[in-house]
Structures are given as structure tokens and as C-alpha cells.
Design a protein around this motif. Structure first.
Motif, short mmCIF file in Angstrom:
data_model
loop_
_atom_site.label_atom_id
_atom_site.label_comp_id
_atom_site.label_asym_id
_atom_site.label_seq_id
_atom_site.Cartn_x
_atom_site.Cartn_y
_atom_site.Cartn_z
N PRO A 180 6.14 -0.75 -9.89
CA PRO A 180 6.27 0.08 -8.73
C PRO A 180 5.02 -0.28 -7.62
N SER A 181 5.33 0.24 -6.41
CA SER A 181 4.55 -0.26 -5.36
C SER A 181 2.86 0.29 -5.66
N THR A 182 2.12 -0.63 -5.00
CA THR A 182 0.78 0.10 -5.08
C THR A 182 0.33 1.00 -3.95
N ILE A 183 -0.16 2.00 -4.39
CA ILE A 183 -0.17 3.22 -3.32
C ILE A 183 -1.96 2.99 -2.77
N LEU A 184 -2.00 3.02 -1.69
CA LEU A 184 -3.16 2.68 -0.93
C LEU A 184 -3.40 3.88 0.09
N ASP A 185 -4.50 4.86 -0.31
CA ASP A 185 -4.86 6.04 0.72
C ASP A 185 -5.96 5.43 1.60
N LEU A 186 -5.23 5.72 3.22
CA LEU A 186 -5.97 5.09 4.28
C LEU A 186 -6.59 6.26 5.03
N ILE A 199 1.53 -4.93 -5.43
CA ILE A 199 0.21 -5.85 -4.88
C ILE A 199 -1.14 -5.64 -5.38
N PRO A 200 -1.64 -6.77 -5.88
CA PRO A 200 -2.64 -6.55 -6.69
C PRO A 200 -4.26 -6.19 -5.78
N ALA A 201 -5.04 -5.45 -6.46
CA ALA A 201 -6.18 -4.96 -5.26
C ALA A 201 -7.02 -6.02 -4.99
N ASP A 202 -6.77 -7.28 -5.40
CA ASP A 202 -7.81 -8.34 -5.04
C ASP A 202 -7.00 -8.65 -3.53
N LEU A 211 -12.88 -1.65 -1.55
CA LEU A 211 -11.80 -0.57 -2.00
C LEU A 211 -12.57 0.24 -3.06
N ALA A 212 -12.16 1.66 -2.97
CA ALA A 212 -12.48 2.66 -3.74
C ALA A 212 -11.42 2.86 -4.88
N THR A 213 -11.62 2.96 -6.17
CA THR A 213 -10.74 3.00 -7.20
C THR A 213 -10.98 4.27 -7.80
N ASP A 214 -10.00 4.96 -8.34
CA ASP A 214 -10.00 6.08 -9.18
C ASP A 214 -10.35 5.57 -10.68
#
Length: 214
Positions: A180-186, A199-202, A211-214
Motif C-alpha cells: 500500500p501507499s505510505t500515508i503522511l500527515d502534513l 515509500i520508505p520513511a528514510d 518525521l514523527a511516527t506513531d
């Protein structure tokens, strides 16, 4: 009765896109291939169609539907702004498997569910999807499966789960990458990864710095 078009055949692809555009404009549901999994889509600005999409999936309004766009211009029209990092992320990863959550343009009259003033946007890297979206405009699109079931990676799997609730099935063959797609909250001061995906976090961190991560 549902219609299914094999998009590997140029004639069927052309006919399928015409039929799918007509169906979306008429408030019906369409299944389309993307660069991740198959999606079930509806006109984002037709509330009855979005409701039908949720009902087809067996999903509640508490899980609002993401929106797919065919152009960056269309995305910009839907949001208050892409924020500090949004344009750089779009330039780097769109079209592709990155979903961006932004503050919605408050002048829009649509109903995607309980969005809390946000919208999840993505431009998929798939020719059939992009051709459709450039004709229909923004579509509310969720994975083409019943809620709780595995996402469909072929049109046949989508049809098996969703059946006659969908007017048109665009068969683009098996999905090449079912991640699945990476979901990023802006919408927060520091971008936050809500779902690890294709899409890798790095790679994202290389653009946004932190980046903040849950």
C-alpha cells in the motif's frame, strides 16, 4: 449489469475509459487499477455516490475515503495548501505510492465521511488510472474489497467481492506491487507517518528533515 474491459486490448481500453467516465459522471461506481492495489471509485463531489462506495465496501463514515487526482493542479484546488514540505514531496514522489493528508479547502461542497477538515490525496502511477482521472476530475477511491477482506490485486478478485454494486470494471492485469501507499500527515508542525508503505520513511526524511511516527 456490470461491464468489464480488458485494458491490455487498446480497443477495449478506449471503450472502457469512455464507459467508466460516463459511469462516474452518472454517480455510479467504477473499479480501476492503480500502482498499489485495485481501487473502487466514485465522483468525489457526488455524496450519494460516495455513500454507495462505503456501502459496497461495508465501511462506515468514520473511515473517510481518500481522493485520487490526475494532476497536481487538481490536488492544489482541493486543499488550503500543501504546507512547508508538500510541493517538494509531490515533486519527488508523485505520481506514485505516497498519500498526503492536508487541510481541505473549506469552500468545497463534498462529503467523504468524517474527515475532520482534512483530505487524503494521491496521484497514482498507473496509465489507466491517470487517463480516467484526467477526464473525471478528483475521485473518491478506496481499496476494491469488502471491509476486512484482503485488497484485490486483480479485477477478477475485485468483482468477486463487489459484484453488481460496481458499474464498470477496468481490468489492467495483476497489480505489479501490492504494497500500500505510505500515508503522511502534513497537517501537523512535524510531518507524521500514519502508515508505513511503499515509500520508505528514510526517503521522506531526506526531504522533510524530521518525521514523527506513531
Amino acid at each position: 449489469m456490470s461491464r468489464r474491459y480488458v485494458c491490455a486490448n487498446p480497443g477495449e481500453r478506449a471503450s472502457g475509459l469512455i464507459d467508466a467516465v460516463s459511469a462516474v459522471r452518472g454517480g455510479e461506481l467504477v473499479v480501476l487499477p492503480t500502482d498499489t492495489v485495485y481501487g473502487i471509485g466514485a465522483d468525489a463531489f457526488t455524496p450519494t455516490a460516495v455513500t454507495a462506495l462505503l456501502e459496497a465496501k461495508g465501511r462506515g463514515r468514520d473511515m473517510p475515503v481518500p481522493v485520487l487526482v490526475g494532476t497536481v493542479r487538481a490536488a492544489n484546488a482541493l486543499v488550503e495548501g500543501l504546507g512547508t514540505y508538500g510541493q517538494d514531496l509531490v515533486d519527488a514522489f508523485w505520481p506514485g505510492p505516497l498519500t498526503l493528508i492536508c487541510r481541505v479547502n473549506r469552500s468545497l461542497t463534498w462529503d467523504l465521511g468524517e474527515t475532520k477538515g482534512t483530505v487524503a490525496l494521491r496521484m497514482p502511477l498507473h496509465g489507466v488510472a491517470l487517463d480516467l482521472l484526467k477526464e473525471t476530475g478528483p475521485m473518491a477511491v478506496s481499496s476494491a474489497n469488502r471491509s476486512g477482506a484482503a485488497p484485490a490485486i486483480t479485477a477478477a478478485e475485485a468483482e468477486e467481492q463487489l459484484g453488481e454494486s460496481v458499474a464498470v470494471y477496468l481490468d489492467g492485469g495483476p497489480c505489479e506491487d501490492s504494497v500500500p501507499s505510505t500515508i503522511l500527515d502534513l497537517t501537523t508542525a512535524v510531518p507524521r507517518v500514519l502508515r508505513q508503505g511503499a515509500i520508505p520513511a528514510d526517503k521522506i526524511k531526506a526531504i522533510v528533515g524530521y518525521l514523527a511516527t506513531d
